[in-house]
Design a protein around this motif. Structure first.
Motif, PDB file in Angstrom:
ATOM      1  N   TYR A  33       0.833  -1.205   0.000  1.00 38.00           N
ATOM      2  CA  TYR A  33       0.000   0.000   0.000  1.00 38.00           C
ATOM      3  C   TYR A  33       0.867   1.254   0.000  1.00 38.00           C
ATOM      4  N   LEU A  34       1.900   1.251   0.839  1.00 40.26           N
ATOM      5  CA  LEU A  34       2.766   2.445   0.910  1.00 40.26           C
ATOM      6  C   LEU A  34       3.477   2.673  -0.420  1.00 40.26           C
ATOM      7  N   ILE A  35       3.991   1.579  -0.993  1.00 44.92           N
ATOM      8  CA  ILE A  35       4.695   1.715  -2.281  1.00 44.92           C
ATOM      9  C   ILE A  35       3.761   2.283  -3.340  1.00 44.92           C
ATOM     10  N   LEU A  36       2.556   1.703  -3.393  1.00 39.34           N
ATOM     11  CA  LEU A  36       1.631   2.129  -4.434  1.00 39.34           C
ATOM     12  C   LEU A  36       1.157   3.558  -4.202  1.00 39.34           C
ATOM     13  N   SER A  37       0.721   3.844  -2.976  1.00 39.51           N
ATOM     14  CA  SER A  37       0.081   5.150  -2.756  1.00 39.51           C
ATOM     15  C   SER A  37       1.111   6.281  -2.697  1.00 39.51           C
ATOM     16  N   ARG A  38       2.347   5.985  -2.281  1.00 38.09           N
ATOM     17  CA  ARG A  38       3.347   7.051  -2.171  1.00 38.09           C
ATOM     18  C   ARG A  38       4.124   7.246  -3.468  1.00 38.09           C
ATOM     19  N   VAL A  39       4.433   6.148  -4.137  1.00 42.01           N
ATOM     20  CA  VAL A  39       5.339   6.248  -5.285  1.00 42.01           C
ATOM     21  C   VAL A  39       4.628   5.947  -6.608  1.00 42.01           C
ATOM     22  N   ALA A  40       4.146   4.721  -6.712  1.00 39.35           N
ATOM     23  CA  ALA A  40       3.746   4.243  -8.053  1.00 39.35           C
ATOM     24  C   ALA A  40       2.521   4.961  -8.589  1.00 39.35           C
ATOM     25  N   LEU A  41       1.448   5.011  -7.768  1.00 38.35           N
ATOM     26  CA  LEU A  41       0.198   5.543  -8.319  1.00 38.35           C
ATOM     27  C   LEU A  41       0.285   7.028  -8.653  1.00 38.35           C
ATOM     28  N   PRO A  42       0.853   7.882  -7.742  1.00 39.36           N
ATOM     29  CA  PRO A  42       0.970   9.298  -8.144  1.00 39.36           C
ATOM     30  C   PRO A  42       1.810   9.470  -9.402  1.00 39.36           C
ATOM     31  N   ARG A  43       2.849   8.649  -9.486  1.00 41.42           N
ATOM     32  CA  ARG A  43       3.731   8.778 -10.655  1.00 41.42           C
ATOM     33  C   ARG A  43       2.980   8.427 -11.938  1.00 41.42           C
ATOM     34  N   ALA A  78       7.828  -8.031  -6.726  1.00 41.72           N
ATOM     35  CA  ALA A  78       7.173  -8.052  -8.040  1.00 41.72           C
ATOM     36  C   ALA A  78       6.380  -6.767  -8.264  1.00 41.72           C
ATOM     37  N   VAL A  79       5.688  -6.334  -7.199  1.00 38.35           N
ATOM     38  CA  VAL A  79       4.918  -5.094  -7.325  1.00 38.35           C
ATOM     39  C   VAL A  79       5.858  -3.921  -7.593  1.00 38.35           C
ATOM     40  N   ILE A  80       6.972  -3.880  -6.857  1.00 40.51           N
ATOM     41  CA  ILE A  80       7.942  -2.796  -7.088  1.00 40.51           C
ATOM     42  C   ILE A  80       8.457  -2.861  -8.520  1.00 40.51           C
ATOM     43  N   GLY A  81       8.812  -4.076  -8.951  1.00 36.38           N
ATOM     44  CA  GLY A  81       9.336  -4.227 -10.302  1.00 36.38           C
ATOM     45  C   GLY A  81       8.338  -3.817 -11.359  1.00 36.38           C
ATOM     46  N   LEU A  82       7.073  -4.135 -11.099  1.00 40.08           N
ATOM     47  CA  LEU A  82       6.040  -3.886 -12.108  1.00 40.08           C
ATOM     48  C   LEU A  82       5.593  -2.434 -12.119  1.00 40.08           C
ATOM     49  N   MET A  83       5.446  -1.859 -10.948  1.00 43.36           N
ATOM     50  CA  MET A  83       4.795  -0.546 -10.872  1.00 43.36           C
ATOM     51  C   MET A  83       5.773   0.607 -10.663  1.00 43.36           C
ATOM     52  N   VAL A  84       6.930   0.328 -10.047  1.00 46.67           N
ATOM     53  CA  VAL A  84       7.841   1.430  -9.709  1.00 46.67           C
ATOM     54  C   VAL A  84       9.010   1.496 -10.684  1.00 46.67           C
ATOM     55  N   LEU A  85       9.698   0.355 -10.844  1.00 49.38           N
ATOM     56  CA  LEU A  85      10.920   0.384 -11.660  1.00 49.38           C
ATOM     57  C   LEU A  85      10.602   0.680 -13.125  1.00 49.38           C
ATOM     58  N   THR A  86       9.438   0.231 -13.583  1.00 46.53           N
ATOM     59  CA  THR A  86       9.121   0.450 -14.992  1.00 46.53           C
ATOM     60  C   THR A  86       8.774   1.906 -15.285  1.00 46.53           C
ATOM     61  N   THR A  87       8.377   2.647 -14.237  1.00 43.39           N
ATOM     62  CA  THR A  87       7.878   4.002 -14.488  1.00 43.39           C
ATOM     63  C   THR A  87       8.883   5.067 -14.084  1.00 43.39           C
TER      64      THR A  87
END
Lengths: 175, 251
Positions: free
Chosen positions: A39-49, B49-58
């Motif tokens: 949740y923290l990864i998604l809501s702080r980093v991935a989703l806003p980005r 996997a979530v980090i790889g899929l959602m963070v590293l790719t973007t």
């Protein structure tokens, strides 16, 4: 995971490992940690980005479409201006042609008039000369006729005075 | 897969289709609530996997996306649209929570398809926690947002008056069955598929039927790939439906 499956299977009995409630606390503990981390990864980093990237793309697309429409309008304006310029130029060209034609016509008329007067003058002069020549010729003919008549009279043995011969020649020539 | 090898060595057929679901301590010893187990390991891999899929790719944030970024954007758009369509505009606030559920389930399901891996979502402990989290959140949210009007969810006002009490009982029962079906559907599907693959693998020890058994494994594996995604999708869309009921309880 499968190396010591027999012992583990015996330990947990023949049933489903899913119903072995002794491991539930452990799984729930790790699951909660996992979910919080995700949740923290998604809501702080991935989703806003990703949201910002999508918004940026949408903005770019909108801007590009607006710019394209702008350019299209400009192109249409330019086309209209071009058409107008073309029509103007055509009209101008026609005007210039007409003007030039008129000018040439005037020059031509003038030249023709001048030439006509010159020709007329020359013709008059020529006629005058011809008239002179004609009168000259007539006089000459009179003189020659008088001389010839005098000579002929003399040759025939008569004696002719100049006065009567002249009168006779003049009378003949009038007739 | 080692259990089948052992079965072949002993000459007889030995099926241990459920052994793959055993929870084991990574470093030996008894399993306390804090012990790192294979479940913890594979949950951690799901995080990676979530980090790889959602963070590293973007990381490049490119306007024209790379392949990886397209996948991340696709996942984002898929879940976002689902939340928006099913739960309505005011459900979008809860999008990160639903995205968390979806990403965890989908990553755990697919990681579980790697041979020798452990499938965390095949355990009721995991799915029950997920389903109960959804159930409790949605129920509390329903009462907070709508007060007692939330009870209108059970009172079918479009039905004839005489039928309404009976329908109310049915509605209440179905409401409380939700977390059960919600959790068992996911774990049951995943577990059953994996167990069937294991059974086919056990038959593969017999030379005569092994081609059929291997073909069966391949077919089941293909089906499991489908199931992995569909169950994650079903879990997520049901969460959205429950959320919609909480936000707009009228029938």
């Amino acid at each position: 995971m499968a190396t010591d499956t027999h012992s583990a299977a015996e330990a947990s009995g023949p049933g489903m490992p899913q119903l072995d409630f002794s491991t539930w606390g452990n799984q729930i503990f790790w699951l909660v940690i996992t979910l919080v981390v995700i949740y923290l990864i998604l809501s702080r980093v991935a989703l806003p980005r990703i949201a910002s990237v999508l918004a940026e793309r949408q903005g770019t697309i909108t801007n590009d479409i607006a710019a394209a429409e702008d350019l299209k309008a400009k192109a249409q304006d330019a086309e209209a201006a071009y058409d107008k310029a073309l029509i103007d130029a055509r009209a101008e060209a026609g005007r210039i042609v007409a003007e030039t034609k008129a000018g040439i016509q005037a020059d031509l008329d003038k030249a023709i008039a001048t030439a006509d007067t010159k020709i007329a003058a020359k013709a008059a002069e020529g006629e005058k000369v011809i008239a002179e020549i004609r009168t000259g010729a007539l006089d000459n003919v009179k003189v020659v006729a008088k001389d010839t008549a005098k000579e002929i009279v003399a040759a025939m043995g008569g004696k002719a005075d100049a006065k009567s011969i002249t009168a006779a020649v003049t009378a003949r020539m009038k007739g | 897969m080692a259990s089948e090898a052992q079965g072949a060595e002993t000459g007889g057929l030995e099926f241990h289709p459920m052994d793959q679901f055993n929870i084991e301590s990574l470093f030996g010893g008894p399993i306390a609530w804090y012990t790192p187990t294979n479940a913890a390991l594979w949950m951690g891999l799901a995080i990676l996997a979530v980090i790889g899929l959602m963070v590293l790719t973007t990381t490049k944030r490119s306007v024209v996306p790379s392949r990886g970024q397209s996948v991340a954007e696709l996942a984002y758009g898929f879940v976002y649209k689902m939340v928006e369509d099913v739960s309505g505009k005011d459900g979008v606030v809860y999008f990160p929570y639903i995205m968390t559920l979806f990403m965890f389930i989908v990553c755990a399901n697919f990681l579980g398809l790697i041979p020798m891996s452990f499938t965390t979502t095949s355990h009721f402990a995991v799915t029950v926690v997920l389903a109960m989290a959804v159930f409790l959140t949605v129920t509390v949210l329903g009462f907070v947002k709508n007060g007692t009007k939330f009870l209108g969810l059970f009172w079918v006002s479009s039905a004839p008056l005489a039928l309404r009490p009976i329908l109310a009982i049915i509605e209440v029962i179905s409401y409380f069955v939700r977390p059960v079906s919600h959790s068992i559907r996911l774990a049951g599907n995943v577990m059953a598929g994996h167990a069937v693959i294991k059974v086919f693998a056990g038959f593969a020890a017999i030379a005569v039927v092994s081609p059929i058994a291997i073909a069966g494994i391949v077919a089941m594996y293909a089906l499991e790939i489908l199931v992995s995604f569909i169950q994650a999708y079903v879990f997520t869309i049901l969460t959205c439906v429950y959320l919609k009921d909480a936000l707009h309880p009228s029938h």
